[in-house]
Design a protein around this motif. Structure first.
Motif, short mmCIF file in Angstrom:
data_model
loop_
_atom_site.label_atom_id
_atom_site.label_comp_id
_atom_site.label_asym_id
_atom_site.label_seq_id
_atom_site.Cartn_x
_atom_site.Cartn_y
_atom_site.Cartn_z
N ALA A 134 0.82 -1.22 0.00
CA ALA A 134 0.00 0.00 0.00
C ALA A 134 0.85 1.26 0.00
CB ALA A 134 -0.94 0.00 1.20
N GLN A 154 -7.26 4.51 3.63
CA GLN A 154 -7.10 3.07 3.42
C GLN A 154 -6.89 2.85 1.92
OE1 GLN A 154 -6.56 1.71 6.69
NE2 GLN A 154 -7.54 0.01 5.68
N GLU A 156 -6.04 0.00 -1.06
CA GLU A 156 -5.89 -1.39 -1.50
C GLU A 156 -5.61 -1.37 -2.99
OE1 GLU A 156 -9.00 -4.03 -0.43
OE2 GLU A 156 -8.97 -3.49 1.70
#
Length: 327
Positions: A134, A154, A156
């Motif tokens: 990441a 976040q 991904e």
């Protein structure tokens, strides 16, 4: 209005411009690839310096830089396969999949048996799908993934096909609590010394992460040294200190000439005088008969162009994809 200062030290004199070519540097730990480019720009006396393939700050080893017209070769060098020596620590998971991140999980890895380890290494060898870390430099909607992670997002990243030609485990040793940087009050870890040969775009720290996950104990990378990029090996690399000493001694930074640089990366085709002239004008010539990119050399050894075979008008011909010696 205050008078302009006259006591400022004079800027250092600009160095003579280095000849077009490549410089293979042994990158030190703690430096970004951009840091190295900045240093070499000063040594080479030109801003026209770039690198072929980023190395993380914690990593050391081969970083290929182009100076002057050689920066045009870097697009092709980037795609070459790469070799690494690394240390994987099983039993510890971090936010960055390497030693620079925060520890998020620990597990006792002392019970990992060699048969299970070898089986999972085999599954990570060959043509595989790999999700990049990441905190990689991959852009997501125009912004680097690592910048989004640092901003609290976040991230991904989608898995992508890569090729791991070699994933060899040379040594596996248990790390007891209180040794080798492991705190006293945590489970034992397992350190692996490995060699990895892989395609461009493969993340060795992602291999460490995925190996640890497959074994159920987690894992991350604690050391990484790139030993080869295509035909450029660590044995031919110089440290920044060595490069500066050489530039001071000879008054100009030495580089690998374009023709020699191309010979280390591509198959070579020797041209006739007529073909050399044609390619220098961007014209197509007879096919080389080789797959991929070929370095086309003039009779005097000059690199004229990079060519690729293609079909045109019912005939196989070589088209110039990059002309280095224009007419």
């Amino acid at each position: 209005m205050s008078a302009p200062r006259t006591d400022r030290p004079a800027p250092p004199p600009r160095r003579p411009t280095a000849p077009d070519g490549l410089l293979v540097v042994d990158k030190p730990a703690g430096w970004t690839s951009h840091d190295v480019v900045g240093r070499v720009r000063r040594l080479a006396g030109t801003r026209k310096v770039g690198h072929a393939g980023t190395l993380d700050p914690m990593a050391t080893g081969v970083l290929v830089l182009g100076v002057g017209r050689a920066t045009k070769l870097l697009t092709y060098v980037v795609g070459a396969d790469k070799e690494y020596r690394a240390t994987v620590r099983l039993g510890v998971t971090t936010t960055t999949d390497d030693a620079e991140g925060e520890v998020v999980a620990r597990a006792d890895a002392s019970g990992v048996v060699r048969a299970a380890l070898d089986a999972e290494v085999a599954r990570l060898t060959g043509d595989i799908l790999q999700a990049p870390s990441a905190v990689s430099a991959i852009k997501v909607d125009g912004k680097r993934a690592y910048a989004r992670v640092r901003a609290g997002e976040q991230v991904e990243l989608a898995a992508r096909p890569v090729t791991v030609s070699r994933f060899d485990v040379h040594d596996a040793r248990t790390v007891a609590p209180g040794t080798a940087g492991l705190p006293d009050d945590v489970p034992a870890a397992l350190d692996l010394d490995v060699t990895v040969v892989c395609s461009s775009g493969t993340y060795v720290r992602a291999l460490a992460r995925d190996l640890g996950a497959a074994l159920g104990v987690g894992g991350h990378l604690t050391a990484l040294r790139r030993t080869r990029v295509g035909g450029y090996a660590l044995e031919g690399a110089v440290t920044l200190e060595e490069a500066e000493a050489q530039a001071d001694r000879d008054e100009v930074l030495a580089t690998v000439p374009l023709a020699d640089a191309a010979r280390a990366t591509f198959p070579v085709r020797d041209l006739t005088d007529a073909e050399s002239v044609a390619l220098s004008y961007g014209q197509w010539v007879a096919a080389s008969g080789a797959a991929g990119t070929t370095a086309a050399m003039a009779p005097d050894g000059t690199l004229v162009a990079l060519v690729e075979d293609t079909r045109r008008g019912g005939a196989d011909l070589a088209r110039p994809v990059l002309v280095l010696a224009p007419a």
